[in-house]
Design a protein around this motif. Sequence first.
Motif, PDB file in Angstrom:
ATOM      1  N   UNK A  87       0.832  -1.210   0.000  1.00  0.00           N
ATOM      2  CA  UNK A  87       0.000   0.000   0.000  1.00  0.00           C
ATOM      3  C   UNK A  87       0.864   1.257   0.000  1.00  0.00           C
ATOM      4  N   UNK A  88       1.995   1.218   0.683  1.00  0.00           N
ATOM      5  CA  UNK A  88       2.917   2.360   0.689  1.00  0.00           C
ATOM      6  C   UNK A  88       3.496   2.591  -0.711  1.00  0.00           C
ATOM      7  N   UNK A  89       3.832   1.513  -1.421  1.00  0.00           N
ATOM      8  CA  UNK A  89       4.322   1.663  -2.791  1.00  0.00           C
ATOM      9  C   UNK A  89       3.241   2.238  -3.702  1.00  0.00           C
ATOM     10  N   UNK A  90       2.005   1.810  -3.516  1.00  0.00           N
ATOM     11  CA  UNK A  90       0.887   2.346  -4.308  1.00  0.00           C
ATOM     12  C   UNK A  90       0.733   3.842  -4.019  1.00  0.00           C
ATOM     13  N   UNK A  91       0.898   4.240  -2.754  1.00  0.00           N
ATOM     14  CA  UNK A  91       0.804   5.661  -2.393  1.00  0.00           C
ATOM     15  C   UNK A  91       1.918   6.475  -3.067  1.00  0.00           C
ATOM     16  N   UNK A  92       3.119   5.925  -3.142  1.00  0.00           N
ATOM     17  CA  UNK A  92       4.227   6.605  -3.825  1.00  0.00           C
ATOM     18  C   UNK A  92       3.892   6.739  -5.314  1.00  0.00           C
ATOM     19  N   UNK A  95       1.460   9.501  -5.797  1.00  0.00           N
ATOM     20  CA  UNK A  95       2.092  10.802  -5.604  1.00  0.00           C
ATOM     21  C   UNK A  95       2.763  11.273  -6.902  1.00  0.00           C
ATOM     22  N   UNK A  96       3.452  10.392  -7.587  1.00  0.00           N
ATOM     23  CA  UNK A  96       4.152  10.754  -8.825  1.00  0.00           C
ATOM     24  C   UNK A  96       3.250  10.731 -10.057  1.00  0.00           C
ATOM     25  N   UNK A  97       2.054  10.188  -9.937  1.00  0.00           N
ATOM     26  CA  UNK A  97       1.080  10.189 -11.038  1.00  0.00           C
ATOM     27  C   UNK A  97       0.281  11.485 -10.975  1.00  0.00           C
ATOM     28  N   UNK A 140       5.075  -0.649 -11.434  1.00  0.00           N
ATOM     29  CA  UNK A 140       5.813   0.209 -10.509  1.00  0.00           C
ATOM     30  C   UNK A 140       6.122  -0.560  -9.217  1.00  0.00           C
ATOM     31  N   UNK A 141       5.133  -1.243  -8.684  1.00  0.00           N
ATOM     32  CA  UNK A 141       5.338  -2.006  -7.443  1.00  0.00           C
ATOM     33  C   UNK A 141       6.349  -3.131  -7.646  1.00  0.00           C
ATOM     34  N   UNK A 142       6.293  -3.796  -8.800  1.00  0.00           N
ATOM     35  CA  UNK A 142       7.270  -4.850  -9.094  1.00  0.00           C
ATOM     36  C   UNK A 142       8.685  -4.283  -9.147  1.00  0.00           C
ATOM     37  N   UNK A 143       8.843  -3.133  -9.804  1.00  0.00           N
ATOM     38  CA  UNK A 143      10.158  -2.512  -9.963  1.00  0.00           C
ATOM     39  C   UNK A 143      10.707  -2.013  -8.625  1.00  0.00           C
ATOM     40  N   UNK A 144       9.859  -1.392  -7.826  1.00  0.00           N
ATOM     41  CA  UNK A 144      10.305  -0.752  -6.592  1.00  0.00           C
ATOM     42  C   UNK A 144      10.254  -1.669  -5.375  1.00  0.00           C
TER      43      UNK A 144
END
Length: 195
Positions: A87-92, A95-97, A140-144
């Motif tokens: 969920x934190x990665x989704x929030x990041x 933020x950038x979207x 994005x979540x896979x990469x980060x």
Amino acid sequence: PRRDDSASFGASAPEETGRLVSRMCDRIGACLNPRKTVTVEDVLRILWPCAGLEHLRQMRAWREETLRASTKWRVPTPQVLPEEELEALVAVFKYYDKDKKEEISLDELVIAGLLERDVAQRIIVEGNASGDGCVDVGEFCDIMCPAGFRAKETTERATTQDGTAIVYDKRLGGWRFDSDAEQAAGAGSTTALAA
């Protein structure tokens, strides 16, 4: 002299066939004896009753080589990222979207300092991006995703604890080192910056 194989495949005398069947039954019975451990050689002798000792040694060597080759690349399955970290990665990502298109260009991630340029290029080449240089929230979540984890249960690319790229191999039914990533790593650094 040339050997006539027709004699060994059904054209032999009935007593020879009887002896062959009797020997095979004896071998099968010996292998199935509950007091005896069945070995690989026993199974090979049942499957190939005419194989000699040298043939059995060669088959065993092939089997051992295959086992070594398949375990050489296998690695433990990475853990799935805990839900709160996902969920934190989704929030990041959100933020950038900024334009709310549900995708971010890899160039934006490089400018923001989340990825190194060579990593972004490798992602485009490997086809992790949707082909247009952008990633959606799943990519994005896979990469980060942190080293040693995978973003979701269905993710097929991850890294080990030390950051080595691994992939899920359907043929092996497990995770193995990513040989393509190892070759790319020889050309330069491929690490993502910590978010």
